[in-house]
Design an enzyme around this catalytic site. Structure first.
Site, mmCIF file in Angstrom:
data_model
loop_
_atom_site.group_PDB
_atom_site.id
_atom_site.type_symbol
_atom_site.label_atom_id
_atom_site.label_comp_id
_atom_site.label_asym_id
_atom_site.label_seq_id
_atom_site.Cartn_x
_atom_site.Cartn_y
_atom_site.Cartn_z
ATOM 1 N N ASP A 30 9.068 -20.568 13.113
ATOM 2 C CA ASP A 30 10.102 -19.811 12.355
ATOM 3 C C ASP A 30 10.135 -20.823 10.874
ATOM 4 O O ASP A 30 9.947 -21.844 10.984
ATOM 5 C CB ASP A 30 11.479 -19.721 12.913
ATOM 6 C CG ASP A 30 11.546 -18.563 13.716
ATOM 7 O OD1 ASP A 30 10.580 -17.828 13.984
ATOM 8 O OD2 ASP A 30 12.759 -18.068 14.022
ATOM 9 N N ASP A 31 10.184 -20.157 9.903
ATOM 10 C CA ASP A 31 10.933 -20.768 8.614
ATOM 11 C C ASP A 31 9.846 -21.570 7.884
ATOM 12 O O ASP A 31 10.031 -21.900 6.796
ATOM 13 C CB ASP A 31 11.800 -22.058 9.124
ATOM 14 C CG ASP A 31 13.064 -21.323 9.688
ATOM 15 O OD1 ASP A 31 13.335 -20.329 10.063
ATOM 16 O OD2 ASP A 31 14.114 -22.310 9.957
ATOM 17 N N HIS A 58 10.476 -12.839 8.265
ATOM 18 C CA HIS A 58 11.638 -13.557 8.822
ATOM 19 C C HIS A 58 12.661 -13.537 7.648
ATOM 20 O O HIS A 58 13.406 -14.791 7.276
ATOM 21 C CB HIS A 58 11.279 -15.055 9.112
ATOM 22 C CG HIS A 58 12.380 -16.014 9.830
ATOM 23 N ND1 HIS A 58 13.014 -15.148 10.883
ATOM 24 C CD2 HIS A 58 12.721 -17.370 9.807
ATOM 25 C CE1 HIS A 58 13.842 -16.136 11.289
ATOM 26 N NE2 HIS A 58 13.617 -17.332 10.701
ATOM 27 N N HIS A 118 16.488 -16.520 4.003
ATOM 28 C CA HIS A 118 16.988 -17.047 5.484
ATOM 29 C C HIS A 118 18.401 -17.421 5.169
ATOM 30 O O HIS A 118 18.734 -18.465 5.547
ATOM 31 C CB HIS A 118 16.107 -17.975 5.735
ATOM 32 C CG HIS A 118 16.087 -18.576 7.215
ATOM 33 N ND1 HIS A 118 17.429 -19.187 7.686
ATOM 34 C CD2 HIS A 118 15.556 -18.038 8.417
ATOM 35 C CE1 HIS A 118 17.260 -19.298 8.992
ATOM 36 N NE2 HIS A 118 16.100 -18.694 9.405
ATOM 37 N N TYR A 145 18.467 -16.934 12.766
ATOM 38 C CA TYR A 145 19.319 -17.515 13.801
ATOM 39 C C TYR A 145 19.478 -16.727 15.217
ATOM 40 O O TYR A 145 20.354 -16.823 16.179
ATOM 41 C CB TYR A 145 20.756 -17.856 13.190
ATOM 42 C CG TYR A 145 20.587 -18.388 11.933
ATOM 43 C CD1 TYR A 145 20.522 -19.787 11.753
ATOM 44 C CD2 TYR A 145 21.025 -17.557 10.716
ATOM 45 C CE1 TYR A 145 20.425 -20.369 10.685
ATOM 46 C CE2 TYR A 145 20.917 -18.458 9.563
ATOM 47 C CZ TYR A 145 20.570 -19.729 9.303
ATOM 48 O OH TYR A 145 20.432 -20.196 8.282
ATOM 49 N N HIS A 194 9.966 -24.318 15.348
ATOM 50 C CA HIS A 194 10.055 -24.262 13.926
ATOM 51 C C HIS A 194 8.852 -25.307 13.274
ATOM 52 O O HIS A 194 8.703 -26.428 13.488
ATOM 53 C CB HIS A 194 11.370 -24.989 13.236
ATOM 54 C CG HIS A 194 12.673 -23.958 13.659
ATOM 55 N ND1 HIS A 194 13.144 -23.759 14.945
ATOM 56 C CD2 HIS A 194 13.236 -22.906 13.239
ATOM 57 C CE1 HIS A 194 13.898 -22.966 15.153
ATOM 58 N NE2 HIS A 194 14.095 -22.370 13.808
#
Length: 257
Positions: free
Chosen positions: A74-75, A124, A128, A166, A219
């Site tokens: 993620d991210d 995503h 965010h 999250y 991540h």
């Protein structure tokens, strides 16, 4: 979904208390209990992506009959993503990257590299935002469609997978997903690499939960995770696991076109 059933149940309990109060002496403190119960269950359900409380979420494939797992990040895209890609290539592994729209704008070349090396990517959100769980349905739709537009501009593909920031889901998000049509992807192994400082603890947390069909959450934003990833890839090879993309693990299309 479960949220609706939870709401109906506690409303029914409250109504029963009201009716019973006409025939029996009911302590005043019993009346707030349905609302307290509703709030607690709703809060827990909203924060646990595996609960399917608001939205049907794909978190693993427990029925799989092969030794396959899916590593997800993620991210990104992020400069550290390049190191992740090098390791995945070194160990002949594939992964799925849930990308933030604003990060795609910053690092389009990294995004294109992950695509060219055969990895899967998903949505995503654009921002965010830590307040994403409070966003309205329209705002969530804007975030998802905006990020999908960026993904398509840089890949020619329309992402069908979405991972909530999250792991928090809400009624507004459920409505937005019905509009955008995304499959919501969770995980059943949360590494907590964004929280835990010790690489050893992160690795052991993953190792102790590892089983065929798992989706692992990492991540691609820190050197710490890169180091853990190499340990994980070695572990998978030693135990005859294959790291595959989520679409392959779940046998669901990652793209709408």
């Amino acid at each position: 979904m479960k949220h609706t059933l939870n709401t109906v149940f506690f409303i029914a309990v409250f109504v029963v208390l009201i009716i019973a109060s006409f025939y029996y002496t009911i302590s005043w403190w019993l009346f707030p209990l349905p609302f307290v119960g509703w709030f607690i269950i709703s809060a827990i359900g909203s924060g646990l992506v595996q609960s399917n409380y608001h939205i049907k979420t794909f978190c693993s494939n427990p029925g799989i009959n092969t030794r396959q797992v899916a590593i997800s990040f993620d991210d990104g895209p992020h400069p550290e993503t390049l190191k992740v890609l090098d390791l995945l290539k070194k160990y002949n592994a594939k992964a799925t990257f849930f990308c933030i729209g604003s990060q795609i704008e910053k690092h389009p070349e990294i995004f294109k590299k992950m695509m060219s090396e055969g990895h899967t990517f998903g949505n995503h959100t654009y921002s965010h935002s830590p307040r994403f769980g409070l966003f309205s349905t329209d705002k969530i739709v804007d975030e998802l469609t905006g990020t999908n537009k960026l993904i398509k501009e840089n890949s020619g593909r329309e992402a069908a997978f979405f991972r909530p920031p999250y792991g928090v889901t809400t009624p507004s998000m459920a409505k937005a997903i019905r509009i955008t049509g995304h499959d919501v992807i969770g995980w059943n192994i949360r590494s907590l690499d964004a929280v835990i400082k010790s690489e050893e603890k992160i690795f052991n947390r993953i190792k102790s939960r590892l089983k065929p069909g798992s989706i692992i959450l990492l991540h691609d934003t820190s050197e710490k995770t890169v180091n853990v990833l190499e340990q994980l890839l070695v572990l998978l090879q030693q135990n005859n696991y294959e790291a595959v993309t989520i679409d392959r693990l779940l046998n669901r299309p990652a793209y709408e076109n």
